[in-house]
Enzyme design. Structure first.
Site, PDB file in Angstrom:
ATOM      1  N   CYS A  71       1.013  -1.374  -0.151  1.00 57.50           N
ATOM      2  CA  CYS A  71      -0.043   0.099   0.095  1.00 57.50           C
ATOM      3  C   CYS A  71       0.873   1.313  -0.086  1.00 57.50           C
ATOM      4  CB  CYS A  71      -0.888   0.174   1.095  1.00 57.50           C
ATOM      5  SG  CYS A  71      -0.052  -0.560   2.909  1.00 57.50           S
ATOM      6  N   GLY A  72       2.305   1.457  -0.838  1.00 58.91           N
ATOM      7  CA  GLY A  72       2.674   2.278  -0.952  1.00 58.91           C
ATOM      8  C   GLY A  72       3.417   2.455   0.201  1.00 58.91           C
TER       9      GLY A  72
END
Length: 292
Positions: free
Chosen positions: A89-90
């Site tokens: 998720c970055g």
């Protein structure tokens, strides 16, 4: 031919990865819609409760204010950290970890050296990284998958009880605030003590209101409800932010895989054409040698 086989293997591997990232993007998009709807419905309720709190605090003329308003020197600090259970998720989790590290080592450096900083972690990723440096007093990963207001209220009540009993002097919450599907903002929110309104505008109270039994008693009932709702809202904010961050991250990963596949197919076709050309040259050269 070895080069062709290697390129084919890479193409197959990236195609499999692309299918996974595309599927994860669709799953995150579906979860994001539900989480976004939940936080959008919860925010107006939370904002209205805070507005009522400001009005009541501004009109509070009693001699015994709520102990939850008591601002004292922060000798014992609790930081509620909300991350995620899963990755991909970055920078969603790393931004939270960096913020908590900076908060503890800069703002609460003295308390940390004295061993008076404790973390309450929601999410496996935050706990794995932060527990190596700071003591974690409470850890729960299930509430991120199934947020339960009853369990969250129990935690909020425990924090309020510890604050009133002077076991804790300050409680902060660090989480990702949901702005939209593509944007999340790391937020440090002061949870306890409750901050009373400061400006004259915030202290304004409509004179037409008749408060019964009294503003003080109503505050005593209202503040715990507001704090429970506030903790639940921050958790919902973080969940929506996580799904938004993962959806964007998987979208970029899918697009990158598409570009890589395009380049690899071009290389494969060039290598294949070169191999065919070389074979034709060898055949023609062999035929000419035989004829000669």
């Amino acid at each position: 031919m070895g080069n062709l086989k290697e390129i084919r293997t890479r193409i197959t591997s990236i195609e499999s990865t692309q299918k996974i990232t595309s599927s994860m993007k669709l799953v995150s998009a579906a979860k994001l819609r539900r989480a976004q709807t939940a936080i959008q419905h919860l925010r107006p309720y939370s904002q209205k409760l805070n507005e009522i709190l400001n009005n009541l605090a501004g009109s509070n003329t009693g001699t015994e204010p709520s102990p939850l308003f008591e601002a004292r020197e922060a000798e014992k600090v609790v930081i509620v950290v909300i991350t995620s259970n899963k990755g991909l998720c970055g920078a969603f989790n790393s931004n939270i970890v960096k913020t908590v590290n900076h908060l503890v080592t800069e703002k609460y450096a003295e308390q940390h050296r004295a061993g008076n900083v404790q973390l309450i972690c929601f999410g496996k990723k935050g706990k794995e990284q932060l527990s190596k440096q700071f003591p974690v007093s409470f850890y729960n990963e299930k509430l991120l998958d199934n947020p339960d207001f009853t369990e969250i209220s129990a935690l909020a009540d425990d924090l309020m009880k510890r604050f009133v009993n002077h076991e804790v002097d300050k409680v902060d919450i660090v989480y990702n605030q949901f702005l939209n599907a593509a944007t999340q903002r790391v937020t440090i929110e002061e949870y306890l003590p409750v901050t009373p309104p400061e400006s004259d505008e915030e202290k304004k109270v409509n004179s037409d209101y008749i408060i019964e039994p009294s503003a003080d008693k109503l505050l005593m009932e209202l503040i715990p409800k507001i704090l429970r709702t506030q903790l639940y809202k921050t958790l919902s904010d973080s969940i929506a932010s996580e799904h938004g961050a993962r959806m964007i991250s998987m979208t970029k990963a899918t697009d990158n895989a598409t570009e890589i596949l395009r380049d690899l197919r071009l290389k494969y076709n060039n290598a294949r054409q070169s191999s065919i050309t070389n074979e034709l040259i060898e055949i023609v050269s062999g035929a000419n040698a035989l004829n000669g």
